[in-house]
Design an enzyme around this catalytic site. Structure first.
Site, PDB file in Angstrom:
ATOM      1  N   GLY A 136       3.551  -0.901  -0.454  1.00 14.75           N
ATOM      2  CA  GLY A 136       4.125  -0.061  -1.830  1.00 14.75           C
ATOM      3  C   GLY A 136       2.721   0.269  -2.406  1.00 14.75           C
ATOM      4  O   GLY A 136       1.505   0.399  -1.988  1.00 14.75           O
ATOM      5  N   GLU A 137       3.103   0.953  -3.603  1.00 19.06           N
ATOM      6  CA  GLU A 137       1.917   1.372  -4.591  1.00 19.06           C
ATOM      7  C   GLU A 137       2.047   0.773  -5.930  1.00 19.06           C
ATOM      8  O   GLU A 137       3.318   0.815  -6.302  1.00 19.06           O
ATOM      9  CB  GLU A 137       1.776   2.932  -4.670  1.00 19.06           C
ATOM     10  N   SER A 157       8.226  13.432  -3.785  1.00 20.56           N
ATOM     11  CA  SER A 157       9.782  13.927  -3.452  1.00 20.56           C
ATOM     12  C   SER A 157      10.486  13.940  -4.814  1.00 20.56           C
ATOM     13  O   SER A 157      10.302  13.318  -5.866  1.00 20.56           O
ATOM     14  CB  SER A 157      10.628  13.195  -2.486  1.00 20.56           C
ATOM     15  N   GLY A 158      11.653  14.695  -4.629  1.00 16.75           N
ATOM     16  CA  GLY A 158      12.431  15.007  -6.183  1.00 16.75           C
ATOM     17  C   GLY A 158      13.678  13.971  -5.992  1.00 16.75           C
ATOM     18  O   GLY A 158      14.749  14.022  -6.917  1.00 16.75           O
ATOM     19  N   ASP A 215      -4.972  -1.526  -5.112  1.00 25.17           N
ATOM     20  CA  ASP A 215      -4.092  -2.193  -5.989  1.00 25.17           C
ATOM     21  C   ASP A 215      -3.703  -3.677  -5.211  1.00 25.17           C
ATOM     22  O   ASP A 215      -3.185  -4.325  -6.296  1.00 25.17           O
ATOM     23  CB  ASP A 215      -2.944  -1.303  -6.063  1.00 25.17           C
ATOM     24  N   CYS A 235       2.920   0.067   3.712  1.00 26.62           N
ATOM     25  CA  CYS A 235       2.873  -1.090   4.494  1.00 26.62           C
ATOM     26  C   CYS A 235       4.134  -1.522   5.025  1.00 26.62           C
ATOM     27  O   CYS A 235       5.233  -1.344   4.802  1.00 26.62           O
ATOM     28  CB  CYS A 235       1.952  -1.841   4.176  1.00 26.62           C
ATOM     29  N   ARG A 258      -0.717  -2.178   8.026  1.00 25.99           N
ATOM     30  CA  ARG A 258      -1.120  -1.406   6.825  1.00 25.99           C
ATOM     31  C   ARG A 258      -1.173   0.321   7.329  1.00 25.99           C
ATOM     32  O   ARG A 258      -1.643   0.419   8.236  1.00 25.99           O
ATOM     33  CB  ARG A 258      -2.680  -1.726   6.554  1.00 25.99           C
ATOM     34  N   LEU A 259      -0.618   0.893   6.225  1.00 22.89           N
ATOM     35  CA  LEU A 259      -0.953   2.451   6.089  1.00 22.89           C
ATOM     36  C   LEU A 259      -1.710   2.404   4.950  1.00 22.89           C
ATOM     37  O   LEU A 259      -1.541   2.299   3.839  1.00 22.89           O
ATOM     38  CB  LEU A 259       0.250   3.062   5.993  1.00 22.89           C
ATOM     39  N   ALA A 260      -3.098   2.813   5.445  1.00 22.77           N
ATOM     40  CA  ALA A 260      -4.240   2.856   4.470  1.00 22.77           C
ATOM     41  C   ALA A 260      -3.827   4.252   3.520  1.00 22.77           C
ATOM     42  O   ALA A 260      -4.024   5.296   3.953  1.00 22.77           O
ATOM     43  CB  ALA A 260      -5.536   2.997   5.101  1.00 22.77           C
TER      44      ALA A 260
END
Length: 600
Positions: free
Chosen positions: A77-78, A373-374, A101, A2, A50-52
């Site tokens: 974030g997460e 991603s790495g 979360d 977000c 928000r990006l859900a």
């Protein structure tokens, strides 16, 4: 993922300033295209886009709890351990109304206060307004995966996920002073932690919280690397690394939307992809890679790019049976997107590698909302050339530009760029947590690893965040799991590079996951365009800039040197490295024009 923005001012009624709050929040629309919200109290405005990703119907923000006075959270974030935390909080009497979360973070704060941040495993930046004590809390994750900026403004404080949120406030002007200019031209794009370049603006340091109370503002560190003896043998260390990676990837696969991985055919991304495919089942995982039209014909082997990615990507796709998409870019069209990447950063860009990453993410976003991603494996496991030969006396990635030949000599003298870089290097080395009794070589290895984690990696994470969020894509980075970083920090170099091979420990941990040719492939950096059409476009623009008397950048340039360089390139093609550096340099001019930056 977000975008957040806000304003605190105890001498103004901010309920009357909703328009400003809405304008600041609107700048975050690209980070959160799915929903928006604004909470206004007497002395605080908190905005959210928000990006859900998790709990698509719930998790609406700003999220509020009435605890005698409003306690309001905006979160970006997460948190990957939110399920365990939710169960612990339920045991303490909390009742949850969502599966998000975000609610876990809010209730964790109500239970543990500022110390709640220590319990979070994830990538995050958030703000909490606690109306009970009229306190603003800003917090950022340990490695700085998610950005957060702030600025004191008169009697208040402004904040936002990106500088553009603060720049949208009418009381803040886009200015840079001598220190900001020295930071830009001396360090860029590997900026000093905390430096935001704009005068009066700061970046919240990774692993820190900022507490803004009526009596003042305090910055607190809640996480740092600790040096201690590593007592595990090689086999046990390898098993621990594998276990930590499997756990990190497993946690980061949780999403209520389409998820994919980015794969380059290198060790780092291929390991993440193989672990993800093992969890989701072969044939079910979507993967993406980037390439350039005509890359086989244009390819020039270099120490940093010894091999093309495409054959190794194809081998991984065959090995795992993923649903793969090759995103093939036309290098001739690359320069058309320069303004987009500058707008994404609010600062000069990294040139063509920013543009190509943006275009890759734009293609990914058509099919997925989350990508793994790495990024950061090189910093964590010691994959760069300077890890092998760490004695440089400065930031090793800046050595080639240390003389600043393209800058006006007077500017170099005024800014004292060599002194500035030397002082920033000394500051960084002084921070390194030492281990008693370590040898000079071990000390040097620890220093170079610390520089990579705290000075080099943040620039790469920032690039990935800005280019992904400008198209509404969330990118997760399992190698940045702080438990893995803490563990690897104390693993001795002879284990990391067993047998004289770069990232040997990671290669051993990946045994059985990858085809042998991928597992043993030498590192090759992110690809940059090498086609003649792109090189010509870059150098034509450099030449045009040198003749543009209206350019705000031109007075800062060493025009005779660059004129000589352009003439030389006309006779013999430039190296891809020079073209890449100067494509980034062009964006300085674009940024100064777009943002109408005042240099004090």
């Amino acid at each position: 993922m977000c975008g957040i923005a806000g304003w605190v001012d105890r001498e103004r009624d901010l309920r009357l300033e909703r328009e400003t709050g809405e304008r600041m929040t609107a700048t975050m629309a690209c980070r959160g295209p799915d929903d928006e919200g604004l909470w206004a109290g007497p002395h605080a405005l908190l905005g959210h886009r928000r990006l859900a990703i998790i709990d698509l119907e719930g998790g609406v923000q700003p999220m509020r709890e009435d605890a005698g006075a409003p306690v309001v959270l905006v979160f970006s974030g997460e948190v990957y351990n939110f399920t365990e935390l939710r169960e612990e909080l339920r045991g303490r009497g909390h009742r949850f109304t969502t599966r998000s979360d975000t609610e876990v973070v809010l209730r964790a704060y109500l239970t543990w206060g500022v110390d709640a941040v220590r319990r979070l495993n994830g990538m995050f930046a958030f703000a909490i307004w606690d109306g009970r004590s009229e306190t603003l809390l800003l917090a950022r994750d340990r490695l700085g995966i998610k950005p957060l900026y702030y600025a004191e403004s008169g009697t208040g404080l402004l904040f936002g996920s990106e500088p553009k949120a603060i720049l949208a406030h009418p009381g803040f002007e886009p200015e840079i002073d001598e220190q900001g200019l020295a930071e830009l031209v001396g360090m860029w794009p590997f900026t000093t932690p905390g430096e935001a370049v704009y005068r009066g603006m700061r970046e919240l340091l990774p692993g820190h919280v900022l507490v803004h109370r009526p009596e003042g503002t305090a910055l607190r560190r809640y996480w740092h690397l600790e040096s201690r003896p590593h007592t595990d043998g090689f086999d046990e260390t390898t098993r621990n690394v594998r276990d930590l990676l499997e756990d990190a990837v497993g946690r980061q696969l949780i999403a209520d939307v389409q998820l994919c991985t980015l794969v380059s055919g290198g060790l780092d991304s291929s390991t993440i992809t193989a672990l993800a495919a093992g969890r989701q089942g072969n044939g079910k995982l979507a993967t993406f890679s980037v390439d350039y039209r005509g890359s086989r014909d244009d390819f020039q082997a270099h120490r940093d790019t010894p091999t093309l990615d495409a054959p190794y990507v194809a081998r991984m796709v065959e090995h795992l049976g993923t649903q793969h998409t090759d995103v093939v870019l036309d290098t001739g069209d690359m320069t058309a997107h320069e303004e987009t990447v500058v707008r994404a950063r609010d600062l000069p860009s990294m040139g063509n590698i920013d543009i190509s990453l943006l275009l890759l993410f734009r293609a990914v976003r058509r099919q997925s909302t989350v990508a793994l991603s790495g990024e950061s494996a090189d910093e964590v496991f010691g994959g760069y050339p300077w890890h092998t030969d760490p004695a440089s006396g400065t930031f090793p990635w800046l050595v080639t530009g240390y003389e600043y030949p393209w800058l006006h000599p007077t500017l170099v003298h005024i800014l004292k760029l060599k002194d500035y870089v030397r002082d920033r290097y000394s500051d960084a080395v002084a921070e390194v947590p030492r281990l008693a009794g370590e040898s000079a070589e071990e000390r040097s290895r620890r220093e170079i690893t610390y520089l990579g984690l705290t000075r080099h990696l943040p620039a790469l994470l920032n690039r990935k965040d800005r280019m992904s969020m400008t198209v509404g894509l969330e990118v997760r980075v399992p190698y940045c799991d702080h438990r893995l970083v803490e563990y690897m920090w104390n693993v001795p170099w002879e284990m990391k590079a067993a047998g004289g091979q770069e990232k040997a420990l990671l290669r051993h941990a990946a045994t059985g996951l990858l085809p042998e040719e991928v597992r043993s492939r030498t590192k090759s950096r992110y690809p940059s365009p090498q086609g003649a059409a792109y090189q010509k476009a870059v150098w034509d623009r450099i030449e045009a800039l040198l003749h543009d008397r209206e350019s705000p950048l031109r007075p800062l340039l060493n025009v005779p040197f660059l004129t000589w360089l352009v003439d030389r390139v006309r006779e013999s093609p430039a190296s891809p490295q020079w073209t890449m550096q100067l494509s980034s340099f062009l964006s300085f001019d674009t940024w100064l024009r777009m943002y109408k930056v005042r240099i004090r």
